[in-house]
Scaffold this motif. Structure first.
Motif, mmCIF file in Angstrom:
data_model
loop_
_atom_site.group_PDB
_atom_site.id
_atom_site.type_symbol
_atom_site.label_atom_id
_atom_site.label_comp_id
_atom_site.label_asym_id
_atom_site.label_seq_id
_atom_site.Cartn_x
_atom_site.Cartn_y
_atom_site.Cartn_z
ATOM 1 N N UNK A 34 0.846 -1.197 0.000
ATOM 2 C CA UNK A 34 0.000 0.000 0.000
ATOM 3 C C UNK A 34 0.881 1.248 0.000
ATOM 4 N N UNK A 35 1.927 1.242 0.811
ATOM 5 C CA UNK A 35 2.842 2.385 0.875
ATOM 6 C C UNK A 35 3.467 2.638 -0.493
ATOM 7 N N UNK A 36 3.916 1.596 -1.152
ATOM 8 C CA UNK A 36 4.516 1.748 -2.484
ATOM 9 C C UNK A 36 3.518 2.309 -3.484
ATOM 10 N N UNK A 37 2.272 1.860 -3.396
ATOM 11 C CA UNK A 37 1.239 2.358 -4.309
ATOM 12 C C UNK A 37 0.979 3.846 -4.092
ATOM 13 N N UNK A 38 0.924 4.261 -2.846
ATOM 14 C CA UNK A 38 0.684 5.675 -2.529
ATOM 15 C C UNK A 38 1.837 6.532 -3.046
ATOM 16 N N UNK A 39 3.064 6.099 -2.790
ATOM 17 C CA UNK A 39 4.241 6.844 -3.240
ATOM 18 C C UNK A 39 4.262 6.937 -4.763
ATOM 19 N N UNK A 40 4.034 5.818 -5.434
ATOM 20 C CA UNK A 40 4.045 5.814 -6.909
ATOM 21 C C UNK A 40 2.938 6.694 -7.471
ATOM 22 N N UNK A 41 1.757 6.650 -6.872
ATOM 23 C CA UNK A 41 0.648 7.457 -7.353
ATOM 24 C C UNK A 41 0.952 8.944 -7.233
ATOM 25 N N UNK A 42 1.521 9.359 -6.109
ATOM 26 C CA UNK A 42 1.837 10.777 -5.913
ATOM 27 C C UNK A 42 3.022 11.220 -6.763
ATOM 28 N N UNK A 43 3.898 10.296 -7.104
ATOM 29 C CA UNK A 43 4.999 10.652 -7.994
ATOM 30 C C UNK A 43 4.481 10.835 -9.421
ATOM 31 N N UNK A 44 3.645 9.922 -9.867
ATOM 32 C CA UNK A 44 3.128 9.971 -11.240
ATOM 33 C C UNK A 44 2.045 11.036 -11.435
ATOM 34 N N UNK A 45 1.266 11.269 -10.396
ATOM 35 C CA UNK A 45 0.145 12.212 -10.466
ATOM 36 C C UNK A 45 0.208 13.167 -9.277
ATOM 37 N N UNK A 46 1.222 14.038 -9.245
ATOM 38 C CA UNK A 46 1.354 14.936 -8.097
ATOM 39 C C UNK A 46 0.161 15.880 -7.976
ATOM 40 N N UNK A 47 -0.210 16.137 -6.762
ATOM 41 C CA UNK A 47 -1.322 17.035 -6.458
ATOM 42 C C UNK A 47 -0.786 18.426 -6.167
ATOM 43 N N UNK A 48 -1.628 19.423 -6.397
ATOM 44 C CA UNK A 48 -1.343 20.813 -6.019
ATOM 45 C C UNK A 48 0.010 21.293 -6.552
#
Length: 142
Positions: A6-20
């Motif tokens: 789950x941690x890896x998924x969250x990190x990858x998601x925020x890297x690929x699709x950064x917010x703000x």
């Protein structure tokens, strides 16, 4: 603590699709870089009546630095400045291995494993150090 997958998924998601992301009009950004690895981040904070009304960043670098910046903007937008400082302190303590991750950190817990990777601590804290300078303090370790 979050399961590693789950941690890896969250990190990858925020890297690929950064917010703000992107500059905020009318406020000065603070740029910091980590010369050891080439990470760079600029953070803008729009504080109105003691509350973070807008928080954005731009940057380049590793997955840890960029996902940490993105997660930070999500976690702190809408918080009061004292709430932001408190959450930043909890995050810093977790990353530095000084305290276990508090469930109050939410998705920021995805970065708890950084505490075991001394060289990556600076990456995770880069945006947070820029935020501290933006808000007028610099208590985050280098």
């Amino acid at each position: 603590m979050l399961p590693e997958t789950v941690a890896r998924q969250i990190i990858a998601d925020h890297q690929r699709h950064p917010r703000h992301t992107g500059p905020l009009s009318g406020v000065q950004g603070v740029t910091l870089d980590n010369p050891g690895c080439g990470d760079q981040v600029t953070v803008w904070a729009d504080v109105q009546e003691g509350r973070i009304a807008g928080l954005t960043f731009t940057g380049q670098g590793c997955a840890i630095s960029q996902s940490s910046a993105s997660l930070m903007t999500v976690a702190l937008t809408g918080k009061t400045v004292p709430e932001a400082h408190a959450l930043a302190g909890q995050f810093r303590a977790m990353v530095m291995g000084e305290a276990p991750g508090d469930p109050q950190l939410g998705d920021l817990l995805a970065l708890s494993g950084v505490s075991r990777l001394h060289a990556r601590r600076k990456c995770a804290l880069l945006a947070w150090r820029a935020l501290e300078r933006t808000l007028g303090t610099s208590s985050a370790p280098a």
